[in-house]
Every structure is written in structure tokens, then in C-alpha cells.
Design a protein around this motif. Structure first.
Motif, PDB file in Angstrom:
ATOM      1  N   LYS A 142      33.233  33.641  40.980  1.00  0.00           N
ATOM      2  CA  LYS A 142      34.079  34.654  40.293  1.00  0.00           C
ATOM      3  C   LYS A 142      33.572  34.700  38.850  1.00  0.00           C
ATOM      4  CE  LYS A 142      38.580  35.253  38.155  1.00  0.00           C
ATOM      5  NZ  LYS A 142      40.058  34.499  37.965  1.00  0.00           N
ATOM      6  N   GLN A 147      29.179  39.507  43.922  1.00  0.00           N
ATOM      7  CA  GLN A 147      29.612  40.591  44.574  1.00  0.00           C
ATOM      8  C   GLN A 147      30.020  40.605  46.225  1.00  0.00           C
ATOM      9  OE1 GLN A 147      27.320  41.433  42.134  1.00  0.00           O
ATOM     10  NE2 GLN A 147      28.112  42.352  40.636  1.00  0.00           N
ATOM     11  N   ARG A 163      40.307  37.520  46.866  1.00  0.00           N
ATOM     12  CA  ARG A 163      41.225  38.390  45.493  1.00  0.00           C
ATOM     13  C   ARG A 163      41.469  37.723  44.539  1.00  0.00           C
ATOM     14  NH1 ARG A 163      42.185  43.171  47.825  1.00  0.00           N
ATOM     15  NH2 ARG A 163      42.253  43.306  50.070  1.00  0.00           N
ATOM     16  N   ARG A 168      40.090  42.509  41.172  1.00  0.00           N
ATOM     17  CA  ARG A 168      38.644  42.463  41.791  1.00  0.00           C
ATOM     18  C   ARG A 168      38.753  41.669  42.867  1.00  0.00           C
ATOM     19  NH1 ARG A 168      34.922  38.811  41.000  1.00  0.00           N
ATOM     20  NH2 ARG A 168      33.005  39.110  40.879  1.00  0.00           N
TER      21      ARG A 168
END
Length: 176
Positions: A142, A147, A163, A168
């Protein structure tokens, strides 16, 4: 293979992530077969113009075959995944590629799964404090804006999303 598949295989590179079947101390099969087939380290980065693919040896994290004693496994976690006093290899690699629009992490053991091997993260036989180490690893992913996470090990297809409160989400795919 059909002719078009053969052409694709000759032009598309295949890059492995070492898994739990590549036993380090199996001198007949395991790691020797991996080394014979692939010219790849246990941990490495594929740098592309707009992406970085970071490949991890998750056997150093989830030691299902008890090849590492707890102290050695802890030291390897701090060296490769999440450092304590100084950044680990993964943290340094991701930080050095902060300018890349896409950062992808690939490893054999899924960091999140709803399937059978989720229990591996809670088994003391696989290593000390794995649930806490998994949380620390997810925090690193994170923090560095990863991604996509790709994994295997479950022998099925699974798609999850990690999540965060900021809205994001990081897709996590289990593809083998």
C-alpha cells in the motif's frame, strides 16, 4: 501448439516466481530443475519503460516445508520483505521505482486468498508471526502504491481487492 501459439511463445518472455515445489534441499528435482529451466534469481525485478514487476520468493515468508528455523526465517523476512531498523530489499526496490506508473508484485503464495491456503498464514509450523508479517507486507504494498499482486499456489483462479479507507484498492489475482 498451433503455429501462432508457437510464435507467441518464442517472442513473449516467460519469467517465473519460485514456488513451494522448488525445494531448496531436493538435489534431484526441486531447485535444480528450476535453475536448469530458468535464469532467474529468487528475488528480482523486471524493469519496463512504464512498469516494474517485482518477483518475490514467498517460500522465505511461508515456509511450508520447515526448511528454515524460526530465527533464520525471521532474518530473511527482515532482509527481503519488511525491514526493522532499515528498509528491506522489497521496500528499497519499490521506493527506487516510485516514478513508475505501474508497480506489480508477483509471488507464489497469495498474500490474500479465500481458498484453502489462507490457513497457511496462521500455522505456526510455517513460521513465526505470519499473520503479522502478512499485514506488514500488505502495508508495504500500500505505502509504495503497488497496483497489482499476482500469485498462484491455490490451483484455481481467484480475484480479490485489498481495499483501503482512502477508497483505493489493490487487485490481487491468484492465477494457478
Amino acid at each position: 501448439y498451433a503455429a501462432d501459439e508457437d510464435a507467441l511463445l518464442r517472442t513473449m518472455p516467460v519469467r517465473p516466481a519460485i514456488g513451494n515445489h522448488e525445494f531448496a534441499n531436493d538435489t534431484t528435482y526441486g531447485k535444480p530443475n528450476y535453475d536448469a529451466l530458468f535464469d532467474a534469481e529468487r528475488f528480482y525485478v523486471i524493469d519496463l519503460p512504464h512498469a516494474a514487476i517485482v518477483v518475490l520468493d514467498s517460500n522465505r515468508l511461508v515456509d511450508m516445508d520447515q526448511y528454515l528455523d524460526d530465527d533464520r526465517q525471521e532474518a530473511l523476512f527482515r532482509k527481503w520483505f519488511v525491514g526493522e531498523d532499515e528498509p528491506a530489499w522489497l521496500e528499497r526496490v519499490l521506493a527506487a521505482r516510485a516514478d513508475r506508473p505501474f508497480k506489480i508484485v508477483a509471488m507464489h503464495h497469495p498474500v490474500l486468498t479465500l481458498a484453502m491456503h489462507d490457513k497457511d498464514w496462521y500455522s505456526p509450523a510455517n513460521g513465526p508471526d505470519l499473520a503479522a508479517k502478512r499485514r506488514a507486507l500488505l502495508d508495504v504494498l500500500k505505502a509504495h502504491g503497488v497496483q497489482l499482486v499476482l500469485a498462484g499456489h491455490e490451483h484455481l483462479y481467484e480475484r480479490n481487492r485489498l481495499r483501503y479507507r482512502q477508497g483505493r484498492a489493490v487487485p490481487i489475482f491468484v492465477v494457478h
